[in-house]
Every structure is written in structure tokens, then in C-alpha cells.
Scaffold this motif. Structure first.
Motif, PDB file in Angstrom:
ATOM      1  N   THR A 640      61.427  94.565   9.001  1.00  0.00           N
ATOM      2  CA  THR A 640      62.060  95.528   8.103  1.00  0.00           C
ATOM      3  C   THR A 640      61.990  96.950   8.637  1.00  0.00           C
ATOM      4  OG1 THR A 640      60.012  95.924   6.844  1.00  0.00           O
ATOM      5  CG2 THR A 640      61.387  94.077   6.154  1.00  0.00           C
ATOM      6  N   ASP A 641      61.282  97.181   9.735  1.00  0.00           N
ATOM      7  CA  ASP A 641      61.171  98.504  10.330  1.00  0.00           C
ATOM      8  C   ASP A 641      61.713  98.451  11.750  1.00  0.00           C
ATOM      9  OD1 ASP A 641      60.546 100.976  11.319  1.00  0.00           O
ATOM     10  OD2 ASP A 641      58.484 100.999  10.575  1.00  0.00           O
ATOM     11  N   PRO A 642      62.986  98.798  11.954  1.00  0.00           N
ATOM     12  CA  PRO A 642      63.589  98.677  13.288  1.00  0.00           C
ATOM     13  C   PRO A 642      63.012  99.656  14.299  1.00  0.00           C
ATOM     14  CG  PRO A 642      65.080  99.800  11.785  1.00  0.00           C
ATOM     15  CD  PRO A 642      63.945  99.294  10.953  1.00  0.00           C
ATOM     16  N   GLU A 683      67.569  99.437  23.951  1.00  0.00           N
ATOM     17  CA  GLU A 683      66.568  99.931  23.001  1.00  0.00           C
ATOM     18  C   GLU A 683      66.481 101.455  23.034  1.00  0.00           C
ATOM     19  OE1 GLU A 683      64.368  98.083  20.744  1.00  0.00           O
ATOM     20  OE2 GLU A 683      66.094  96.816  21.160  1.00  0.00           O
ATOM     21  N   ILE A 684      66.569 102.048  24.220  1.00  0.00           N
ATOM     22  CA  ILE A 684      66.524 103.511  24.316  1.00  0.00           C
ATOM     23  C   ILE A 684      67.657 104.120  23.506  1.00  0.00           C
ATOM     24  CG2 ILE A 684      66.819 105.473  25.889  1.00  0.00           C
ATOM     25  CD1 ILE A 684      65.381 103.838  28.035  1.00  0.00           C
ATOM     26  N   ALA A 685      68.875 103.581  23.681  1.00  0.00           N
ATOM     27  CA  ALA A 685      70.029 104.115  22.948  1.00  0.00           C
ATOM     28  C   ALA A 685      69.914 103.826  21.455  1.00  0.00           C
ATOM     29  CB  ALA A 685      71.314 103.515  23.509  1.00  0.00           C
ATOM     30  N   ARG A 686      69.462 102.617  21.097  1.00  0.00           N
ATOM     31  CA  ARG A 686      69.355 102.257  19.679  1.00  0.00           C
ATOM     32  C   ARG A 686      68.436 103.190  18.919  1.00  0.00           C
ATOM     33  NH1 ARG A 686      66.043  99.429  16.408  1.00  0.00           N
ATOM     34  NH2 ARG A 686      64.580  98.864  18.077  1.00  0.00           N
ATOM     35  N   LEU A 687      67.366 103.636  19.599  1.00  0.00           N
ATOM     36  CA  LEU A 687      66.396 104.504  18.956  1.00  0.00           C
ATOM     37  C   LEU A 687      66.775 105.983  19.049  1.00  0.00           C
ATOM     38  CD1 LEU A 687      63.186 102.632  20.164  1.00  0.00           C
ATOM     39  CD2 LEU A 687      64.116 102.665  17.839  1.00  0.00           C
ATOM     40  N   ALA A 700      51.457 102.009  15.264  1.00  0.00           N
ATOM     41  CA  ALA A 700      51.931 101.672  13.922  1.00  0.00           C
ATOM     42  C   ALA A 700      50.806 101.042  13.120  1.00  0.00           C
ATOM     43  CB  ALA A 700      53.129 100.734  14.021  1.00  0.00           C
ATOM     44  N   SER A 701      49.672 101.719  13.099  1.00  0.00           N
ATOM     45  CA  SER A 701      48.517 101.227  12.342  1.00  0.00           C
ATOM     46  C   SER A 701      48.503 101.870  10.970  1.00  0.00           C
ATOM     47  CB  SER A 701      47.222 101.540  13.089  1.00  0.00           C
ATOM     48  OG  SER A 701      47.183 102.888  13.504  1.00  0.00           O
ATOM     49  N   GLY A 751      49.560  93.506  23.091  1.00  0.00           N
ATOM     50  CA  GLY A 751      50.439  93.417  21.936  1.00  0.00           C
ATOM     51  C   GLY A 751      50.132  94.519  20.944  1.00  0.00           C
ATOM     52  N   ILE A 752      50.750  95.705  21.145  1.00  0.00           N
ATOM     53  CA  ILE A 752      50.425  96.880  20.337  1.00  0.00           C
ATOM     54  C   ILE A 752      51.696  97.352  19.621  1.00  0.00           C
ATOM     55  CG2 ILE A 752      49.371  99.174  20.375  1.00  0.00           C
ATOM     56  CD1 ILE A 752      48.546  98.515  23.323  1.00  0.00           C
ATOM     57  N   PRO A 753      51.769  97.260  18.289  1.00  0.00           N
ATOM     58  CA  PRO A 753      52.946  97.784  17.591  1.00  0.00           C
ATOM     59  C   PRO A 753      52.943  99.313  17.597  1.00  0.00           C
ATOM     60  CG  PRO A 753      51.343  96.947  16.016  1.00  0.00           C
ATOM     61  CD  PRO A 753      50.810  96.627  17.374  1.00  0.00           C
TER      62      PRO A 753
END
Length: 766
Positions: A640-642, A683-687, A700-701, A751-753
Motif C-alpha cells: 500500500t506504500d509505493p 524505479e528512479i523515474a517512478r519515484l 521505513a521503521s 532486506g531493509i525497507p
């Protein structure tokens, strides 16, 4: 001289002329072109010393050049003519040194004298060995409880030093052994015994000459264990399919030019390595593994229903395993849309890989820390074991599971007693041999030790090698914990970050390196190490020590033990250190697996520590190998968080663990810098960013602590969607202390969000 920062395409194969140029450059940089070359010719030889780098095994018949590019860098790093003397520390305060890069710190050279931190001058000052031992003894004896001290071990420590270390610590009264294994392959040590009864691999180097296929998961052999490339090249050239799963298209997994093969070097040709290289999404390995097994189980069911030959090895499954029904039910319930979404691979790609595995009579499954350093690391390992068990690929020639360990003796340290969870049987044998009652309660691993330090329940930290302050997660929390301690002690060969993140009192104790002559009262000594495939062999240094003030690790441990335990010790420390054969006799008495230890290490190549699983003897409660299903696929960024990406930390090619040999990473086209974030162009462009933008990486903790690293440049790179990568240890501050595998306590470095934000000045909140 440091290379001018740049990002440019690098198209050469792994190894080859690029590797030879790099070796020459590093030997010249350390001013040892002749001495370094002479030393390299003795590395990994029967009468020489073991490489202080990776734990890849030596072949039975060694060549004149049994070293790789990164092994040569490790030797240049150790044999350097540069010296870090008391005059160096007099010229530089700790506050000043804390602002240096990790590369510049280690380039100061070999440590030459024991040093003690002086708070008044903010400098390390020279002290005698007797003063250093007395300081340690004063702090340890003043603790109201031995469990308030932590005793860390690095994987470079020999079997002899590790055994003496655990002997001293247990006679002192604690099982607190946070170890480098806790941060790398602990998922193997915990996960595999539940599956097959042993926490080690089941293959020997010869198996690579007999196998029909090789699957590689989460491992970059060209950087982390380059001598492995010889085995992969030879397998590829005889037609063995090699299938790789890795978020990166690592150069060594694509093609390799063997520096020891004149034809390839002179013709500028190379050998393709991977028949297929599947770029799995970060954190998606369990999805891949369950997809592979789903194909096999369902095709086997159809084949048997049609009267065709079975796909699975049912004779092996019925005779040697339990749990196949639960695994099959879980695989059937797992849907292909979920597998594809979590893995980042298509169903067709996974089916094609499964068919390669199914056609092979004998298969080796290789893996590295790309699988273990996750919140589900032990489960990853168990799914790999499931994959092997389905086709009976454990306990036969040319097949098996192959964890690629990191440091040269990280596995041996565990074998001779460096563990926070000792078995009653081991403690009983230790008591029978030495006559004291060892502590029975389980001790601290790295995560629980850091937590105890943070809460003020531990007051002394002693490190036998390593650079723990750089290696640990959550620097904002954990560095403060170190600074709150009463005493920190580091046994080291070079200056590193951990010496600058210190307690109220601090000691640096300089030790001999692997390449140096170790002479004790009984004469010149050898030590032993255990490689990734459980081969134990001798290592004997050849060079004059970098300083007359250096001591061996066993001698340092014995000195501390005598100062701390005094007359109450029942151990003959002087006798053990005078002749390391006596240490090995004691190891044999406590660990029967080392029967004939001293005689067997005098045979060129050493000996193999028998693996029960390799013999199809399953040391599990059920007496069989266990299929262990996992109810799920993997962690995943919040759908839910792009904005959330899954970050994996990686080593550069000019790096070993936390040791930075240069600021470059030529295989990925990064030169003279490390402040980059690899992300694909979509991904670079999407963000909303562009290539070359400077960004901050924000964890994202959700525990209220702001974790960020700043000013990274976005580098477009072929990488899976919703994934990104940056260098270790620079991104360790993003990993919360509580982000670890609940089974093994391995921090989730892979694996780090995170979220990426436009770069802001330091000190400005997000």
C-alpha cells in the motif's frame, strides 16, 4: 593514490588481466612488490600459510599460484610496510581519527604496540603488555557477575586461539560469545540442523568435478570467494549447467577469464559461467524456491499418475526423510501469481530452472549471505535443504548443499567451542579434561549482547579480532551502547572503526598476522583452520613480525587468563602456549571428532571432519532428514506504500567484510567512491528522480527512531523492481537492532525497507 571518482562502464570478464593489474597495484601501493610476491607463492600451500581471506578450500594437488585477486589484496593489506606506531597516535586525536574514512584508517598500517585510551588528551598512549593485562583483569574481577562481560570472536581466529579463548572465558564464568557468525551464517548453523542434523555443508571440493548441475543462490563468488571460480569454470567447460539467482547480474556469474590459463589470457577469451542468471527481487528467494519445488512436486504427481518415471527420489524420501506430505500440501496451496509477484520472476523462468534441476542425477546447491541475512534467513536455508532432499541430493558424490562461509576460520571457531549455546555433552567433556565446572546457562549472541550493553547490563567488551563497530546494525543505538561501557578491548592487526567507538577505558592489543612467524618457548608454531567444506589443515607463517612488540593470539589470551584468574585457574596456560601441539591435544580430548589431530595436520592437505549428513546419518530427533515447510513466501515492502523499496547491502569488489582495500568496485563500474545507490531506471523515474540525483536513504521503521544515511547518488543499474542496493557497512545504520531472523538472530542486512528522499543537510529532520 586514490582513484578519481567516476562511474563508467566496465565490460571485461571477471578475473583475467583486470585481476592481475589489481594485484600489482595493491602490492605497489603497500610498497611490497617483491616481498608480497614471495609471500603469495607460499599462500594455501601445504608447507605455507592459509589465506586470511575467504574460507574456500584448497585442492588436493595445489598449483604454484593458489591465490586469487582478493586473497592477494588481503596479503598486501597485512604485509604492508606501513606502521601505525605510538607516534601516529600522538599526532592524531581519537576525535580527529573518527572523521577519517575506513579506508584511510586501515591505510595507517600495522599496529606495533599495545595502546591505552587517555581521556584527558583524547589519544591512545603506549602501555606495556603487563599494564594492559592488569587493566583487563581489574575490570573483569570487579564485575559482580561474569555475565556482565562480552567476548566477541572474529572468523580470522585460529582453532588454537579460539579454543584457548573459550577455555578462559568459561573458566572465568560466562558463555557470552557474540561471534561474527551471528551476523553472517548463523541461519545455516540454526536452520540446517533442524533439516539434516548438521549446521555445515555436505560437499567436498571434488564433488564439483562430479556434479551434473550447480544452482547458486545469493552468492557473488567473483568477489567473496574468487577461488571458487576455478571450480565453476571447470564445470562449465565440461557442459555442466550453472543456474544463478541473484538480484545483481554479477560479472563472475556471467563470464570468467582464468588468470592461470595462458590460452584464455593471451587470446582475450573467457568462459561463460551461468547458463541462466535470474534476477530475483530482494527478499524473494523463498518464493523462487517454493516455485521450483512446486513444479517438481506437481510434475512428479502427474508422471506417476501416467505411469511414467517419478521425478522425485522416492526411495530416498521414504527411507531417509519425514514431512513430505506437509511440504507438498503447502506447495499446492501456494499460487503462481503470488510466487511471481514476490520473486520478480516469471512462471516460465522458474519452470525452466526446475527442469534443469530435475534432469540432473547429481546437483550441488550453493548459497551465500544473500540468503542468510534476512528476517527469514533460517527458513531460506531450510527451503534450500528441502530442494536438495526432493531429489536425494544429500549424501551422494557430486551432490549436496554448499553454504559458502566468509572468513577463513569462521566455521572452525564454532567447531572448537565458540558458541553461546554450548551442549551439555561438550561442557561435560570440558570439565572432565580441565577439572573446573563450566557455566551451564546460555550466553549472549551479537544482538542480545548489544541489547544488554544498551540497557547497562554489560560493562566490558572484549573482541578477538574483527571490526564490530562497523559490522553491527543500528549505529545510532549500538555505538552509544559501546561508548557507555567501562572497558573495550580489541585484539587487532590494523587500526579500524571499532577502536574509535570505545568505552570509558579502551585498549588496542596488536597481534601477529597469519603470514608472520609465531615463535613460542617450544619453538616455531603452526596453527590450524577449518574451511567451508570441513577440511582442517595447518597454517605456518613465514615473514618476520611487523613489530617486536606483537604477540600471538594464544599468548595474549594466556596473559589475560593468568592476570584475571591467578592462582584459582586450573589450566596450565604457559604449557599450552609454549607448544601448540598441547592445545591440539586438548581439543582432541574435548572434541573426539579431532582424533589424531596432531598427526593428521602434518599430512599435506590436512583432514576432513566427517559430516554425518554426508554419510546419510541424520542427527535429528526423528533420526531422519526433515522436510520443513514455510507458511508464507517472504517479507515484502508494504504494497500500500509505493514509496517503499527493499534495500540489500553488498560488498564492493575491493572489499572484504568491513575491510576496504580501495574506494572502487570495478565490476560494477564504480571508481574512487562508495556513496551510490543502485536502482533501475524505471524505479528512479517512478519515484520522481533522475539519474545522478543526490538522495538520502531513510529506514521505513516505525519505532520512532530516525535512521538515515545521506547524500547517495542514484546510479541506474539493471536491478529488479521495488529493489535497490548500496554498500555495506555504510548502510548498516538503516537496520534496526530488532530487525533480525527470530530463529538465528541474524540481522537483516540483505532486506531493509527504505524510502528515498531528496538529499538534505546533515542535522535537518525528515
Amino acid at each position: 593514490m586514490p582513484e578519481t571518482p567516476s562511474i563508467r562502464r566496465y565490460d571485461e570478464p571477471a578475473g583475467g588481466w583486470g585481476a592481475l593489474r589489481a594485484v600489482g597495484t595493491h602490492l605497489i601501493e603497500q610498497d611490497i612488490p617483491i616481498k608480497g610476491t614471495t609471500t603469495l607463492l607460499r599462500m594455501n600451500q601445504p608447507e605455507g600459510f592459509d589465506c586470511p581471506g575467504c574460507a574456500w578450500p584448497d585442492p588436493k594437488h595445489t598449483s604454484s599460484f593458489e591465490f586469487c585477486e582478493n586473497g592477494a589484496k588481503a596479503i598486501a593489506w597485512e604485509v604492508t610496510t606501513r606502521r601505525c606506531t605510538p607516534d601516529f597516535f600522538a599526532a592524531h586525536s581519537v576525535t580527529e581519527l573518527a572523521g577519517w574514512s575506513d579506508y584511510d584508517l586501515e591505510m595507517a598500517g600495522r599496529l606495533t604496540h599495545p595502546m591505552s585510551y587517555d581521556a584527558a588528551s583524547d589519544r591512545y598512549l603506549h602501555v606495556s603488555w603487563e599494564e594492559a593485562f592488569a587493566t583487563i583483569a581489574r575490570h573483569l574481577t570487579a564485575l559482580p557477575n561474569p555475565n556482565m562481560a562480552e567476548f566477541y570472536t572474529s572468523g580470522r581466529t585460529s582453532n588454537e586461539a579460539a579454543f584457548l579463548y573459550q577455555l578462559f572465558v568459561r573458566e572465568y564464568g560466562t558463555n557470552n560469545f557474540p561471534d561474527c557468525s551471528n551476523m553472517c551464517h548463523e541461519a545455516t548453523s540454526v536452520g540446517l540442523p533442524q533439516s539434516i542434523g548438521v549446521g555445515k555443508g555436505t560437499v567436498l571440493l571434488d564433488d564439483f568435478d562430479k556434479t551434473d548441475c550447480i544452482f547458486i543462490f545469493g552468492q557473488n563468488p567473483g568477489t567473496n570467494s574468487p577461488r571458487m571460480m576455478t571450480s565453476l569454470r571447470n564445470a562449465s567447460r565440461r557442459g555442466v549447467p550453472i543456474i544463478s539467482f541473484n538480484p545483481f547480474r554479477e560479472r563472475a556469474l556471467e563470464r570468467f577469464q582464468a588468470p592461470q590459463v595462458p590460452v584464455e589470457m593471451l587470446s582475450l577469451t573467457s568462459t561463460p559461467i551461468s547458463e541462466a542468471l535470474h534476477q530475483v527481487r530482494v527478499g524473494g528467494d523463498i518464493a523462487v524456491l517454493k516455485g521450483l519445488m512446486k513444479v517438481m512436486v506437481e510434475e512428479d504427481e502427474r508422471a506417476r499418475a501416467d505411469g511414467a518415471a517419478a521425478i522425485l527420489d522416492w526411495d530416498f524420501i521414504r527411507g531417509h526423510t519425514t514431512g513430505i506430505e506437509a511440504l507438498a500440501a503447502d506447495l499446492k496451496a501456494t499460487t503462481w501469481p503470488d510466487i511471481e509477484a514476490r520473486s520478480g520472476l516469471t512462471r516460465t523462468a522458474i519452470e525452466d530452472a526446475a527442469h534443469v534441476y530435475m534432469r540432473a542425477e547429481r546437483a550441488i546447491v550453493v548459497y551465500g549471505m544473500g540468503l542468510t541475512q534476512h528476517r527469514h534467513g533460517a527458513r531460506n536455508v531450510q527451503q534450500l535443504a528441502n530442494l536438495c532432499l526432493l531429489r536425494g541430493n544429500i549424501g551422494k558424490d557430486g551432490a549436496g548443499i554448499c553454504p559458502v562461509r566468509g572468513h577463513s576460520n569462521v566455521q572452525g571457531d564454532r567447531t572448537v567451542g565458540i558458541t553461546e549455546i554450548p551442549t551439555p555433552e561438550f561442557l561435560a567433556r570440558l570439565e572432565a579434561r580441565f577439572g573446573f565446572k563450566p557455566p551451564q546457562a546460555h550466553g549472549h549472541n551479537v544482538v542480545t549482547a548489544l541489547d544488554a550493553m544498551r540497557r547497562g547490563q554489560s560493562r566490558v567488551f572484549f573482541a578477538m579480532g574483527g571490526n564490530i563497530a562497523a559490522a553491527i546494525p543500528d549505529w545510532q543505538v549500538t555505538h552509544d551502547a559501546f561508548r557507555s561501557l567501562d572497558l573495550t578491548v580489541h585484539v587487532s592487526t590494523k587500526l579500524n572503526r571499532s577502536h574509535l567507538v570505545h568505552g570509558k577505558e579502551a585498549l588496542i592489543l596488536p597481534c601477529l598476522g597469519r603470514t608472520e612467524i609465531d615463535r613460542q618457548a617450544g619453538g616455531r608454531q603452526s596453527v590450524t583452520v577449518e574451511d567451508s567444506m570441513s577440511m582442517v589443515h595447518a597454517s605456518r607463517g613465514m615473514n618476520r613480525p611487523a613489530s617486536e612488540h606483537l604477540k600471538s593470539e594464544p599468548a595474549i589470551i594466556a596473559g589475560i587468563a593468568r592476570a584475571t584468574l591467578g592462582m584459582r585457574s586450573v589450566v596450565d596456560w604457559e604449557g599450552l602456549v609454549a607448544d601448540y601441539d598441547q592445545i591440539r591435544d586438548a581439543i582432541e580430548a574435548v572434541f573426539p571428532i579431532f582424533q589424531g589431530y596432531n598427526a593428521r595436520i602434518r599430512v599435506p592437505g590436512g583432514f576432513h571432519l566427517t559430516s554425518t549428513a554426508r554419510e546419510r546419518i541424520w542427527a535429528t530427533p526423528s533420526g531422519k532428514a526433515n522436510f520443513l515447510p514455510y507458511d508464507g513466501l517472504a517479507e515484502d515492502p508494504d504494497p500500500t506504500d509505493p514509496d517503499v523499496l527493499w534495500l540489500t547491502s553488498v560488498r564492493s569488489h575491493d572489499q572484504y567484510n568491513t575491510t576496504i582495500y580501495s574506494m572502487s568496485d570495478r565490476y560494477r563500474g564504480i571508481f574512487g567512491r562508495r556513496d551510490v545507490l543502485f536502482v533501475n531506471e524505471v524505479e528512479i523515474a517512478r519515484l520522481g528522480f533522475a539519474a545522478g540525483d543526490r538522495v538520502d536513504l531513510v529506514a521505513a521503521s516505525e519505532d520512532g527512531i530516525e535512521r538515515a544515511v545521506r547524500g547517495f547518488e542514484l546510479v541506474p543499474y539493471a536491478f529488479p523492481d521495488r529493489s535497490c542496493a548500496a554498500y555495506y557497512p555504510e548502510t548498516n545504520p538503516l537496520v534496526p537492532l530488532g530487525a533480525y531472523d527470530p530463529m538465528s538472530f541474524t540481522p537483516s542486512y540483505k532486506g531493509i525497507p527504505i524510502r528515498i528522499r531528496p538529499a538534505r543537510p546533515a542535522g535537518e529532520a525528515f
